[in-house]
Design an enzyme around this catalytic site. Sequence first.
Site, PDB file in Angstrom:
ATOM      1  N   CYS A 108      59.619  73.497  59.263  1.00  0.00           N
ATOM      2  CA  CYS A 108      60.170  73.356  60.357  1.00  0.00           C
ATOM      3  C   CYS A 108      61.345  74.842  60.065  1.00  0.00           C
ATOM      4  CB  CYS A 108      61.195  72.445  60.413  1.00  0.00           C
ATOM      5  SG  CYS A 108      61.742  71.685  58.578  1.00  0.00           S
ATOM      6  N   SER A 109      62.523  74.632  59.709  1.00  0.00           N
ATOM      7  CA  SER A 109      63.533  75.943  59.483  1.00  0.00           C
ATOM      8  C   SER A 109      64.300  75.717  58.327  1.00  0.00           C
ATOM      9  CB  SER A 109      64.325  76.013  60.688  1.00  0.00           C
ATOM     10  OG  SER A 109      64.839  74.885  61.178  1.00  0.00           O
ATOM     11  N   CYS A 110      63.796  75.253  57.250  1.00  0.00           N
ATOM     12  CA  CYS A 110      64.927  74.931  56.188  1.00  0.00           C
ATOM     13  C   CYS A 110      65.245  76.163  55.589  1.00  0.00           C
ATOM     14  CB  CYS A 110      63.909  74.092  55.061  1.00  0.00           C
ATOM     15  SG  CYS A 110      63.515  72.597  55.554  1.00  0.00           S
TER      16      CYS A 110
ATOM     17  N   CYS B 230      59.605  78.264  55.744  1.00  0.00           N
ATOM     18  CA  CYS B 230      59.810  76.876  55.729  1.00  0.00           C
ATOM     19  C   CYS B 230      58.559  76.545  56.736  1.00  0.00           C
ATOM     20  CB  CYS B 230      60.969  76.093  56.454  1.00  0.00           C
ATOM     21  SG  CYS B 230      60.781  74.285  56.568  1.00  0.00           S
TER      22      CYS B 230
HETATM   23 FE    FE Z   1      62.311  72.954  57.388  1.00  0.00          FE
END
Ligand code: FE
Length: 205
Positions: A110-112, A107
């Site tokens: 961000c951190s999906c 991602c």
């Molecule tokens: Fe994300």
Amino acid sequence: MSDDHGHDHPKHELSYYAKRIYAMRELLVEKGVITEKDIQCQIEYQEARTPANGANLVAKAWVDPAFKARFIDDPKAACAEIGIDATALNEFVVLENTPQVRHMVVCTLCSCYPRPILGRPPDWYKSFNYRQRSVSDPRGVMREFGLELPDDVEVRVHDSTADIRYIVMPMRPAGTEGWSEEDLAKLVTRDSMIGVMDALPMLPE
Ligand code: FE
């Protein structure tokens, strides 16, 4: 004990953000928005989601071609078949590795991450370093995880978003014919489902 810049750090001291989270939690409970029991239930739900979910899906797909077809065609329905609740995911896509094509998931924003399937993402997945290098040098990242790909193997990098989450289905290791689903699942590591490495070639000790 004083450290080298001359002041004390009690080990239990909370960070600014941690203190803020605890204060918000207290207020929400005090105002009756949520209860302590809601918080406990949510923690238990989060902790129950581990990479074992993904490993079970992949192992079942390896031994059962009809399930594999359903898993690729309608991943959320396939999850439901074996009791994994993936309804929190908007779109969920299975990326099948082949000898010619390897998939890797990031991602960049961000951190999906497919949390219902893999649990919480590892810290490196959220790092700026990984988010940047997985795009600029995916083969270099794989090499650091111990996977050296020949030049003629194509690498495809997939950028997760709030709307779409991915799982990589690693290739079934050679020499595992006749293995039980349970033993096969032990070969399917979290990192192999992010796509930075292959499934393990043998059972962990
Ligand atoms: Fe994300």
